[in-house]
Design a protein around this motif. Structure first.
Motif, PDB file in Angstrom:
ATOM      1  N   LYS A   1       5.066  -6.132  -1.381  1.00 56.09           N
ATOM      2  CA  LYS A   1       4.776  -5.404  -0.140  1.00 56.09           C
ATOM      3  C   LYS A   1       4.195  -4.048  -0.501  1.00 56.09           C
ATOM      4  CE  LYS A   1       8.921  -5.468   1.587  1.00 56.09           C
ATOM      5  NZ  LYS A   1      10.062  -5.339   2.498  1.00 56.09           N
ATOM      6  N   GLY A   2       3.465  -3.476   0.422  1.00 51.10           N
ATOM      7  CA  GLY A   2       2.913  -2.146   0.200  1.00 51.10           C
ATOM      8  C   GLY A   2       2.198  -1.625   1.425  1.00 51.10           C
ATOM      9  N   LYS A   3       1.464  -0.570   1.202  1.00 55.89           N
ATOM     10  CA  LYS A   3       0.665   0.060   2.253  1.00 55.89           C
ATOM     11  C   LYS A   3      -0.708   0.367   1.693  1.00 55.89           C
ATOM     12  CE  LYS A   3       4.336   2.124   4.970  1.00 55.89           C
ATOM     13  NZ  LYS A   3       4.175   1.332   6.164  1.00 55.89           N
ATOM     14  N   THR A   4      -1.703   0.335   2.576  1.00 55.50           N
ATOM     15  CA  THR A   4      -3.046   0.755   2.187  1.00 55.50           C
ATOM     16  C   THR A   4      -3.402   2.020   2.946  1.00 55.50           C
ATOM     17  OG1 THR A   4      -4.180  -0.496   3.922  1.00 55.50           O
ATOM     18  CG2 THR A   4      -3.895  -1.581   1.801  1.00 55.50           C
ATOM     19  N   ILE A   5      -4.206   2.828   2.302  1.00 59.58           N
ATOM     20  CA  ILE A   5      -4.792   4.003   2.939  1.00 59.58           C
ATOM     21  C   ILE A   5      -6.294   3.903   2.730  1.00 59.58           C
ATOM     22  CG2 ILE A   5      -4.981   6.519   2.920  1.00 59.58           C
ATOM     23  CD1 ILE A   5      -2.099   6.561   1.822  1.00 59.58           C
ATOM     24  N   VAL A   6      -7.056   3.931   3.831  1.00 62.79           N
ATOM     25  CA  VAL A   6      -8.505   3.884   3.756  1.00 62.79           C
ATOM     26  C   VAL A   6      -9.003   5.305   3.496  1.00 62.79           C
ATOM     27  CG1 VAL A   6     -10.626   3.413   5.037  1.00 62.79           C
ATOM     28  CG2 VAL A   6      -8.658   1.881   5.268  1.00 62.79           C
ATOM     29  N   HIS A   7      -9.773   5.466   2.405  1.00 71.05           N
ATOM     30  CA  HIS A   7     -10.311   6.785   2.063  1.00 71.05           C
ATOM     31  C   HIS A   7     -11.721   6.980   2.569  1.00 71.05           C
ATOM     32  CE1 HIS A   7      -6.839   7.889  -0.271  1.00 71.05           C
ATOM     33  NE2 HIS A   7      -6.850   6.665  -0.789  1.00 71.05           N
TER      34      HIS A   7
ATOM     35  N   GLU B   1     -10.263   2.020  -0.613  1.00 76.12           N
ATOM     36  CA  GLU B   1      -8.870   2.203  -0.205  1.00 76.12           C
ATOM     37  C   GLU B   1      -7.941   2.201  -1.411  1.00 76.12           C
ATOM     38  OE1 GLU B   1      -7.964  -1.032   2.447  1.00 76.12           O
ATOM     39  OE2 GLU B   1      -8.295  -2.550   0.926  1.00 76.12           O
ATOM     40  N   THR B   2      -6.736   2.730  -1.194  1.00 76.98           N
ATOM     41  CA  THR B   2      -5.697   2.673  -2.224  1.00 76.98           C
ATOM     42  C   THR B   2      -4.489   1.922  -1.662  1.00 76.98           C
ATOM     43  OG1 THR B   2      -4.826   4.839  -1.572  1.00 76.98           O
ATOM     44  CG2 THR B   2      -6.379   4.789  -3.417  1.00 76.98           C
ATOM     45  N   PHE B   3      -3.749   1.329  -2.580  1.00 76.26           N
ATOM     46  CA  PHE B   3      -2.527   0.602  -2.258  1.00 76.26           C
ATOM     47  C   PHE B   3      -1.350   1.316  -2.924  1.00 76.26           C
ATOM     48  CE2 PHE B   3      -5.803  -2.514  -1.841  1.00 76.26           C
ATOM     49  CZ  PHE B   3      -5.346  -3.508  -0.991  1.00 76.26           C
ATOM     50  N   THR B   4      -0.215   1.358  -2.235  1.00 75.86           N
ATOM     51  CA  THR B   4       1.024   1.872  -2.832  1.00 75.86           C
ATOM     52  C   THR B   4       2.137   0.873  -2.539  1.00 75.86           C
ATOM     53  OG1 THR B   4       1.549   3.156  -0.837  1.00 75.86           O
ATOM     54  CG2 THR B   4       0.368   4.308  -2.607  1.00 75.86           C
TER      55      THR B   4
ATOM     56  N   LYS C   1      -7.476   2.752   9.457  1.00 77.95           N
ATOM     57  CA  LYS C   1      -6.494   3.823   9.257  1.00 77.95           C
ATOM     58  C   LYS C   1      -5.465   3.503   8.192  1.00 77.95           C
ATOM     59  CE  LYS C   1      -7.039   5.304  13.962  1.00 77.95           C
ATOM     60  NZ  LYS C   1      -6.583   5.176  15.307  1.00 77.95           N
ATOM     61  N   GLY C   2      -5.401   2.305   7.734  1.00 75.90           N
ATOM     62  CA  GLY C   2      -4.380   1.889   6.777  1.00 75.90           C
ATOM     63  C   GLY C   2      -3.485   0.848   7.401  1.00 75.90           C
ATOM     64  N   SER C   3      -2.826   0.076   6.548  1.00 75.41           N
ATOM     65  CA  SER C   3      -2.058  -1.068   7.034  1.00 75.41           C
ATOM     66  C   SER C   3      -0.857  -1.350   6.146  1.00 75.41           C
ATOM     67  CB  SER C   3      -2.957  -2.321   7.024  1.00 75.41           C
ATOM     68  OG  SER C   3      -4.105  -2.134   7.794  1.00 75.41           O
TER      69      SER C   3
END
Length: 171
Positions: free
Chosen positions: A46-52, A74-77, A160-162
């Motif tokens: 599981k994680g989150k994305t942030i669109v840059h 985008e980045t994933f955390t 916006k990220g997901s």
């Protein structure tokens, strides 16, 4: 005569089975052994994305309907930790709802293993929210992610990220 006919049918069946490229056990049958394949151990990341950044360019429009190419960084955390570049083709309706397909190469760590892999996705956008499914393209894993297979998806605000998830295993 019946015995010859039965032997001929059995021989023909064995020959057709051995020639079938989709028969997983044909090598083992020819060698006289049985397959003892263990099931693949699956993990859930599981994680989150942030669109840059996101760059959308319409390439065909008619009567409020658009075909659009989108390039995203985008980045994933989380369990899925790294970055990705995405190329997406979107069909957008006049009400801004949309259907799209995407390909992206992820580079980073999954479950503590470093490497890259490609995700192929199918996304739907309604009321500013995106919901998607994706799968790991077979043969796309490199480094510690070689042999990766999996499927998952994401949900969130469009652009916006997901929240993301991936059920995965290694072959």
């Amino acid at each position: 005569m019946t015995r010859i006919l039965i032997m001929s049918i059995v021989s023909l069946g064995a020959l057709l089975f051995a020639a079938n490229p989709h028969s997983k056990e044909r090598g083992e049958m020819a060698a006289g052994t049985q397959s003892q394949t263990e099931p693949h151990t699956r993990a859930h990341g599981k994680g989150k994305t942030i669109v840059h950044s996101s760059d959308a360019k319409p390439y065909d429009q008619a009567e409020g309907l658009s075909l659009i190419e989108i390039n995203i960084s985008e980045t994933f955390t989380g369990d899925i930790d790294g970055e990705s570049t995405v190329r997406s083709l979107k069909f957008q309706r006049a009400d801004k709802s949309a259907s799209q397909v995407s390909m992206q190469r992820f580079s980073g760590k999954l479950g503590g293993r470093q490497g890259t892999f490609v995700l192929q996705g199918s996304e739907n956008v309604e009321n500013g929210k995106i919901k998607a499914t994706w799968f790991v393209v077979p043969g796309s894993g490199t480094g510690g992610l070689s042999g990766l297979r999996g499927e998952g998806g994401f949900e969130g605000g469009f652009g916006k990220g997901s929240d993301v998830w991936l059920d995965y295993w290694f072959e």
